[in-house]
Design an enzyme around this catalytic site. Sequence first.
Site, short mmCIF file in Angstrom:
data_model
loop_
_atom_site.label_atom_id
_atom_site.label_comp_id
_atom_site.label_asym_id
_atom_site.label_seq_id
_atom_site.Cartn_x
_atom_site.Cartn_y
_atom_site.Cartn_z
N GLY A 1 0.84 -1.21 0.00
CA GLY A 1 0.00 0.00 0.00
C GLY A 1 0.87 1.25 0.00
O GLY A 1 1.90 1.28 0.67
N SER B 1 6.07 -5.91 2.65
CA SER B 1 7.24 -5.64 1.81
C SER B 1 8.52 -6.07 2.53
O SER B 1 9.47 -6.54 1.90
CB SER B 1 7.35 -4.14 1.50
OG SER B 1 6.10 -3.67 1.10
N ASP C 1 0.03 2.39 8.63
CA ASP C 1 -0.40 1.56 9.77
C ASP C 1 0.54 1.62 10.97
O ASP C 1 0.13 1.32 12.09
CB ASP C 1 -0.53 0.09 9.34
CG ASP C 1 -1.51 -0.11 8.19
OD1 ASP C 1 -2.33 0.79 7.96
OD2 ASP C 1 -1.44 -1.16 7.54
N ARG D 1 -25.15 13.70 18.45
CA ARG D 1 -25.14 12.33 17.93
C ARG D 1 -23.89 11.57 18.40
O ARG D 1 -22.87 12.17 18.74
CB ARG D 1 -25.11 12.36 16.40
CG ARG D 1 -26.46 12.70 15.81
CD ARG D 1 -26.37 12.90 14.31
NE ARG D 1 -27.71 13.00 13.76
CZ ARG D 1 -27.99 13.46 12.56
NH1 ARG D 1 -27.03 13.90 11.77
NH2 ARG D 1 -29.22 13.49 12.13
O1 F6P Z 1 -1.41 -1.26 4.83
C1 F6P Z 1 -2.00 -0.07 4.47
C2 F6P Z 1 -3.49 -0.23 4.27
O2 F6P Z 1 -4.02 1.02 3.90
C3 F6P Z 1 -4.25 -0.82 5.45
O3 F6P Z 1 -4.49 0.14 6.45
C4 F6P Z 1 -5.48 -1.33 4.77
O4 F6P Z 1 -6.11 -2.36 5.52
C5 F6P Z 1 -4.94 -1.85 3.48
O5 F6P Z 1 -3.74 -1.15 3.23
C6 F6P Z 1 -5.84 -1.69 2.29
O6 F6P Z 1 -5.27 -2.40 1.24
P1 F6P Z 1 -5.60 -2.18 -0.30
O7 F6P Z 1 -4.84 -0.97 -0.75
O8 F6P Z 1 -5.06 -3.40 -0.96
O9 F6P Z 1 -7.07 -2.01 -0.44
#
Ligand code: F6P
Length: 321
Positions: free
Chosen positions: A11, A105, A128, A163
Amino acid sequence: MKKLGIITTGGDAPGMNAAIRSVVRTAIYNNIEVFGIYEGFKGLFDKKFEKLTSRSVSGIINQGGTILKTKRFYEFKNKEVREICYKNLKQKKIEGLIIIGGDGSAKGAYLLYSEFNFPVVHIPASIDNDVYGTDYTIGFDTAINTAIDAIDKIRDTATSHERTFIIEVMGRESGNLALEIGIVCGAEIVIIPEIEFNIESIVKEIKEEEKKGKKSCIIVLAEGAGKAEDLAKILSKKLPEREIRYTVLGYIQRGGKPTYLTRKLATIFGNKAVELLLKNKYGYMVGIKGEEIVEVPLIDVVSKKKKPNINYLNIIKEMAI
Ligand code: F6P
């Protein structure tokens, strides 16, 4: 070392470009040629190499995303695929590889290093912040600032309408991002996958908030702990007198201009990664521990798990009085 490769995988995260810039310029400063490999490990398999110059990385320190592109390439789990990737590096006469990405990675980096003895250095970049061996990953600070901006706005409408809002944030199986966001956004409740929760105690907490005179409430939910939509349905049934709404922050957390801390970390990590290759130190990840820039053996990175600081949950509770 005469030629190195650079790749961004998994990601994307804000600051990847600043790290690419740093690697390219540090390498060229030290008379090393740099080849960008496009589209992550997939590009390594498909031989998508391109020579990078100092000018190729001009004007990118402030850009989100990655100019090298990235892909999820699950085929890299197959040894035959990795063998082809290794052969492609050899054929191109690349003598060292810098891999920028998250925990997945790092696993790829470790395999290339351990199976083929290929000189690899990993740079942790992920919103993350779930990579073992470093206090911070590139992109984490930017993602938090994006969430601050979004949740501050949600708080305005939550307060006006009195809310309860559930805000789902990213983080995959980790609660690191949610915890940090919860603290700095003044959330009343934070739910993370590392700590089991039960609906009745959440209901009780919301009722207690009301007794304190708080008519609105912000719940930050880590995606690894459940879906905001499901939690909203359950809470609406249990608390019919409350108006429950939810927002999934989603991919906005992955984009945008990198912040000061993200750019600085990216620049220092990139510089250090090339320095390690120059010193013939392979099979490491660069990281930060306190104020210190450290090198962490990849075997530790891939075999150990980073734990969130769950004491933060107590601070969040105390702040919610
Ligand atoms: O690892 C980064 C992240 O954005 C996570 O927070 C999320 O769960 C995941 O990648 C989403 O993955 P993708 O880009 O494959 O939808």
